[in-house]
Scaffold this motif. Sequence first.
Motif, PDB file in Angstrom:
ATOM      1  N   TRP A  66       0.691  -1.218   0.043  1.00  0.00           N
ATOM      2  CA  TRP A  66      -0.044  -0.214  -0.113  1.00  0.00           C
ATOM      3  C   TRP A  66       0.863   1.212   0.229  1.00  0.00           C
ATOM      4  N   CYS A  69       1.393   1.346  -3.957  1.00  0.00           N
ATOM      5  CA  CYS A  69       0.071   1.554  -4.774  1.00  0.00           C
ATOM      6  C   CYS A  69      -0.029   2.953  -5.256  1.00  0.00           C
ATOM      7  N   ASN A  87     -10.112   0.596  -1.185  1.00  0.00           N
ATOM      8  CA  ASN A  87     -10.334   0.840   0.363  1.00  0.00           C
ATOM      9  C   ASN A  87     -11.140   1.909   0.566  1.00  0.00           C
ATOM     10  N   TYR A 111      -2.979   8.478   3.203  1.00  0.00           N
ATOM     11  CA  TYR A 111      -3.079   7.263   2.055  1.00  0.00           C
ATOM     12  C   TYR A 111      -2.314   7.624   0.858  1.00  0.00           C
ATOM     13  N   LYS A 115      -6.400   2.850  -2.481  1.00  0.00           N
ATOM     14  CA  LYS A 115      -5.443   1.740  -2.346  1.00  0.00           C
ATOM     15  C   LYS A 115      -6.572   0.498  -2.958  1.00  0.00           C
ATOM     16  N   ASP A 117      -7.328  -3.201  -2.311  1.00  0.00           N
ATOM     17  CA  ASP A 117      -7.541  -4.221  -1.222  1.00  0.00           C
ATOM     18  C   ASP A 117      -7.857  -5.113  -1.780  1.00  0.00           C
TER      19      ASP A 117
END
Length: 143
Positions: A66, A69, A87, A111, A115, A117
């Motif tokens: 993550w 990403c 996400n 973040y 992301k 997930d």
Amino acid sequence: MVKLEELDFKPKPIDEHFLENDKDYPITGQHNNHDVRAEGMQRMDADGKPYPTKLGIHGTHVAVDWDCCIADGACMDVCPVNLYEWNLNPGKSGTGNDKKVEKGSDEWNKYRTDKCDPVRESDCIFCMACESVCPVRAIKITP
């Protein structure tokens, strides 16, 4: 997706040996029924600078880094079993369906981008399509 030139970090491909390296990638939690490794730990980007996030690697057999990403979405587009979703935009998947994160917001600070997930990791058929299309190589499939 955030364009690479707009990022304040340089994505580094997922460490292909993260499962064998408990020291650098210990299991630090659970998220949506999958393990999370190295969450809260400072890791370095491709330029050797600290990533601005400490989100770790989500998943085991289908693992997504993550911190690396960039919310490209191609992995979701090619997955024949639909094991991924966004996400920050739960229930949605695919290119262009990620939640846009406003620079400077609380979500940005945590973040940087939405992301990918692996919410249905156990459904993976190990076709490797997602791993092959990720532009920053944030995904590692381990059969």
